[in-house]
Design an enzyme around this catalytic site. Structure first.
Site, PDB file in Angstrom:
ATOM      1  N   TYR A   1      -8.264  17.713  13.933  1.00 49.34           N
ATOM      2  CA  TYR A   1      -7.898  18.275  15.239  1.00 49.34           C
ATOM      3  C   TYR A   1      -9.134  18.866  15.922  1.00 49.34           C
ATOM      4  O   TYR A   1      -9.462  18.532  17.057  1.00 49.34           O
ATOM      5  CB  TYR A   1      -6.808  19.350  15.067  1.00 49.34           C
ATOM      6  CG  TYR A   1      -6.666  20.230  16.280  1.00 49.34           C
ATOM      7  CD1 TYR A   1      -6.249  19.689  17.499  1.00 49.34           C
ATOM      8  CD2 TYR A   1      -6.981  21.590  16.226  1.00 49.34           C
ATOM      9  CE1 TYR A   1      -6.152  20.491  18.631  1.00 49.34           C
ATOM     10  CE2 TYR A   1      -6.878  22.393  17.347  1.00 49.34           C
ATOM     11  CZ  TYR A   1      -6.465  21.833  18.544  1.00 49.34           C
ATOM     12  OH  TYR A   1      -6.381  22.625  19.660  1.00 49.34           O
TER      13      TYR A   1
ATOM     14  N   THR B   1     -10.809  24.496  21.964  1.00 51.71           N
ATOM     15  CA  THR B   1     -10.231  25.374  20.955  1.00 51.71           C
ATOM     16  C   THR B   1     -11.301  26.034  20.104  1.00 51.71           C
ATOM     17  O   THR B   1     -12.379  25.467  19.899  1.00 51.71           O
ATOM     18  CB  THR B   1      -9.322  24.547  20.017  1.00 51.71           C
ATOM     19  OG1 THR B   1      -8.992  25.340  18.875  1.00 51.71           O
ATOM     20  CG2 THR B   1     -10.030  23.298  19.499  1.00 51.71           C
TER      21      THR B   1
END
Ligand code: UDP
Length: 332
Positions: free
Chosen positions: A143, A118
């Site tokens: 995250y 990501t």
């Protein structure tokens, strides 16, 4: 080598679109998913196995049973805001489960893996230049740190074995299959485009911008939106790249999948008004913890190495496809 690909987390948003694309390109997807956030009916083709990543025996059995040649790994928790509140759950789901998958791959003799990473691994960088893969990772929420940890793990394993892996750093995924067979179904929904569309459809009273005091042109966060079908194609390009590499050598490379162009939250809201023809109320609330001000990709490496370029990723096409999916007729 077979064209049978294990798609871990293939019942989720990007995974299910990739399964369709694999089929289009003559691969045979086998989805392995625990359905914690994916949907069985989103797997439109190929075989399906319900299982946990922590269940190594089941994974090895599946790899052998279906004569799998390579793996695409999507399975992860993805909400940055939630990760701030529940880091342990994120590290178990995103990091520990990837260790388990890599061990299962090693026992079964597999060494090709495409990993979902990501743009969140970049975090807040000191300048607002396009984000190049060579920048040091600096995630600002748990995250992003779980994804950065997995990338470090992949690098270490590739350095010490024949593992060949590409970590695809997605920017903001949006849109839906152009025939509206699949789309975004997060529950609860936290992503910008579906939330603004739900407001346009009258399902929410107002849309709330998380902070308009960022150091950007209009004060709202800037993101690089990329169509889910383009992302899906990026995975197949990455898989093909891994098969072009020498069998005996390890390989790890991070590659951005983005457009190189950023839009602010306010620009997305305006685009939704134009596409839907609906007006709706917009408010401003506090910043959401863990949101970097700006994430826009440098798309050069994907173009050079994967020969990948976005085709459906104009902001309008992304919003039009997501809107069509949201208004699809009810099944039956
Ligand atoms: N956002 C917002 N209101 C919302 C949801 C999101 O202002 O209700 C903003 C969020 O702060 C971020 C951008 O929209 O700047 C994209 O957020 P999203 O959760 O879609 O993706 P992320 O960039 O966090 O992966």
């Amino acid at each position: 080598m077979t064209r049978n690909v294990l798609v871990v987390g293939g019942a989720g948003f990007i995974g299910s679109h990739t399964v369709l694309e694999l089929m289009e390109q003559d691969f045979n997807p086998v989805v392995y998913d625990n359905l914690s956030s994916g949907y069985r009916d989103a797997v439109l083709t190929g075989n399906f196995v319900e299982g946990e990543l922590e269940d190594k025996d089941r994974l090895v059995e599946t790899i052998l049973k279906f004569d799998i040649s390579s793996v695409i790994h999507f399975a992860a928790l993805i909400e940055a805001g939630e990760s701030v509140l529940e880091p342990l759950r994120f590290y178990r789901n995103n990091v520990a489960s990837t260790v388990s998958l890599l061990e299962a791959m090693q026992s079964a003799g597999l060494n090709r893996l495409v990993f979902s990473s990501t743009a969140a691994v970049y975090g807040n960088q000191s300048s607002d230049q396009l984000l190049h893969e060579s920048l040091a990772m600096s995630p600002v929420n748990p995250y992003g740190r779980t994804k950065a940890a997995v990338e470090a793990l992949l690098q270490d394993v590739a350095d010490s074995s024949a593992l060949k892996t590409v970590a695809l750093r997605y920017f903001n995924a949006g849109g839906a299959d152009s025939q509206a067979r699949l789309g975004e179904r997060h529950d609860p929904e936290t992503h910008l485009i579906p939330l603004v569309l739900q407001t346009a459809a009258g399902r929410r009273e107002q849309f709330s911008i998380f902070g308009d005091d960022y150091p950007t042109t209009d004060g709202t966060c800037i993101r690089d939106y990329v169509h889910v079908t383009d992302l899906a194609k990026g995975h197949i390009a990455a898989l093909k790249h891994l098969f072009s590499l020498d069998d005996d050598d390890g390989f790890y490379q991070p590659i951005n999948l983005g457009t190189g162009k950023g839009f602010s939250v306010r620009e997305v809201i305006e685009a939704v008004r134009k596409v839907t023809g609906e007006d709706f109320e917009v408010g401003v609330s506090d910043r959401r913890p863990g949101d970097p001000a700006q994430l826009v990709s440098d798309p050069g490496r994907a173009r050079e190495i994967l020969r990948w370029q976005p085709e459906r990723s104009s902001l309008y096409t992304i919003i039009e496809d997501a809107w069509r999916y949201m208004r699809r007729p009810a099944p039956g």
